[in-house]
Enzyme design. Structure first.
Site, PDB file in Angstrom:
ATOM      1  CG  ASP A 118      40.819  74.742  34.967  1.00 27.00           C
ATOM      2  OD1 ASP A 118      41.461  75.299  35.951  1.00 27.00           O
ATOM      3  OD2 ASP A 118      40.320  75.203  33.831  1.00 27.00           O
ATOM      4  CG  ASP A 141      42.952  78.869  38.359  1.00 25.96           C
ATOM      5  OD1 ASP A 141      43.050  77.841  37.700  1.00 25.96           O
ATOM      6  OD2 ASP A 141      42.592  80.028  38.061  1.00 25.96           O
TER       7      ASP A 141
END
Length: 533
Positions: A141, A378
């Site tokens: 992440d 992302d």
């Protein structure tokens, strides 16, 4: 110092007092022979998302992928606040049960999820935490600053409650009836000799995000956190310092100390039931990426395998020098730090071209100094998403190459879908189809050239392909892992430089290191792995 600039020295200064209390954390990182050579790197196995083969399961996969991306977007918007705003909000609006902050008594709340989205669009990293070291599968992440693992704490007499002994999560089936799901691998701090709980009374607790310590607390109170965002995802737990066992580039194993780890006793939401936790690589004070890279040339890199890779395939997340980054076609550009979503970072886009033709997109769309402008990278989001001015231009340009095909209009999550079987390389003379080049032009002259399968998602259901883009109501724009796949990426935050180039990501394995291979293979998603996590 630039706003949002990731500088490891700031973190080390902030946590100096805490580290000085812990001989284990203060010690230098050591390998089997007691030392680590300069220029070494460490590696963690990364496994790609699994896309099911069966038609109905595939349709459900992409429906869940869209739901997951939507919630990720809402999560990013929730973080759109000045630095440390999340910490203040947590203290003002969230109250962790007192039992979580008391050393002598702990509660565990059940983990639930509203939708089974196991492995949907997520890249999982295998990391060994604790002493003795145990492997956990964590989501890669780049837009998060909190590293956490699902935990089992124990009371004074060792009794566990709240989570069942089988440690099963709950999901909701297609008929709306709750069903038992995966078995999570819990981290047990009481069984790790290297775990050091952080207390509310320690000043270092004040630099940690999402903290919920009360103004008046006992000396025994643990530094607790409550991360809650608009998408409904919640994690509640306590902070501690821990070690990770890592694989060095020469094949040796070593201990990486001084890591800030969230021991999560409660998780809920659509993005937490397919894995053991989250490995944060975001631009935050306690991000795993900040701490690990500070010991290895202030850089990390990863290569994202295609989601269509073999089920046993894996690549690596590397901290330190990675020779694979430099090669034919390596691009260099500056890292862009978003002023409003401080945990995220990206690059500065100067334009997009389709089929060699520049698109008419207002430059303010890419301006990261504007509240809803700029671009963030992302890895937790799958489908790249643009604000209307960019999305409309991109989809119109691509549709001009595919618009003669029969349109499919009932595909949840995708606006532009076609009755067409994707041929792999995007060239299909029989149907007069050639997927055009798609170039994202960046500051400094770098160009991200997306492959056809990163622009068009093949086989969303049998015989149906869709444009791999989603429209956002407001920015920033999000580059997801579908567009990032089959590239190797390196981020050097000390200098604010990003490097990337095309790569199949299949040749980055450590040679002669069976230990690292076994870490991954023991947890690699297989044909029936959806019930293993």
């Amino acid at each position: 110092m630039m706003p949002g600039r990731w500088v490891a020295s700031v973190l080390l200064l902030a946590l100096h007092g805490l580290l000085s209390l812990q001989p284990a954390a203060r010690a230098e990182m050591q390998g089997d022979d007691g030392s680590i050579e300069d220029g070494s790197s460490i590696h963690f196995p990364v496994s790609p998302p699994v896309v099911p083969d069966a038609a109905e399961e595939r349709r459900e996969h992409f429906r869940a992928l869209e739901a997951k991306d939507l919630f990720r977007y809402e999560r990013l918007l929730a973080m759109s606040s000045p630095r440390n705003g999340s910490r203040r909000q947590a203290r003002q609006t969230s109250k962790v049960p007192d039992v979580l902050s008391d050393t002598s008594e702990f509660a565990e709340l059940p983990m639930r999820s509203a939708l089974n989205i196991a492995h949907v669009g997520m890249y999982l990293v295998s990391v060994r935490f604790g002493t003795p070291a145990l492997p956990f599968n964590l989501v890669l992440d780049t837009a998060n600053d909190l590293t956490w693992i699902s935990c089992r704490l124990r009371r004074r007499k060792g009794k566990h409650y709240g989570r069942s002994s089988a440690a099963q999560t709950m999901s909701v089936g297609a008929d709306g009836v709750p069903v038992k799901k995966a078995t999570t691998h819990f981290f047990r701090p009481s069984k790790s000799s290297s775990w050091r709980r952080i207390r509310c009374s320690q000043p270092e607790c004040g630099v940690l995000p999402y903290t919920t310590c009360e103004k008046e607390f006992t000396q025994a109170a643990s530094c607790s956190y409550h991360q809650k965002v608009l998408d409904g995802t919640v994690t509640i737990g306590i902070y501690g310092m821990e070690k990770a066992t890592v694989a060095l580039s020469d094949g040796k194993m070593a201990k990486l100390p001084g890591l800030v780890l969230g021991c999560s006793v409660m998780e809920a939401g659509l993005t937490v039931d397919a894995h053991d936790g989250v490995l944060s690589l975001g631009n935050g004070e306690v991000s795993f990426g900040v701490i690990a890279s500070s010991r290895f040339a202030s850089r990390f890199s990863f290569c994202l395998l295609s989601a269509n890779s073999e089920r046993t395939a894996s690549s690596y997340l590397t901290f330190g020098p990675n020779p694979a980054v430099m090669g034919p076609g390596t691009m260099v550009t500056d890292i862009s730090y978003n002023n409003y979503i401080h945990v995220a970072f990206g690059f500065r886009v100067t334009g997009i071209s389709v089929g060699g033709q520049p698109l008419d997109i207002p430059p303010e769309v890419w301006d990261d100094k504007l509240r809803h402008g700029g671009v963030v990278l992302d890895t937790g989001t799958s489908v790249t998403a643009f604000v209307p001015a960019a999305y409309d231009a991109v989809t119109a340009a691509l549709d001009s190459y595919l618009g003669h095909l029969p349109r499919i209009t009932d595909m949840p999550g995708f606006e532009f879908c076609y009755n067409w079987t994707f041929t792999g390389d995007g060239v299909d003379p029989a149907h007069n189809v050639t997927i055009p080049s798609f170039d994202v032009e960046l500051q400094g002259g770098a160009v991200l050239q997306a492959d056809a399968k990163s622009v068009v998602m093949p086989e969303v259901q049998p015989g149906v392909a869709c444009l791999a883009f989603r429209k956002l109501l407001e920015g920033p724009n999000i580059i997801g892992n579908v567009l990032m796949q089959e590239h190797i990426w390196e981020f050097e935050h000390r200098t604010g430089v990003m490097r990337f180039r095309k790569d199949k990501c299949t040749n980055h394995h450590l040679k002669g290191n069976s230990t690292t291979a076994n870490i991954h293979q023991a947890y690699a998603p297989g044909p029936s792995a959806s019930s293993d996590f």
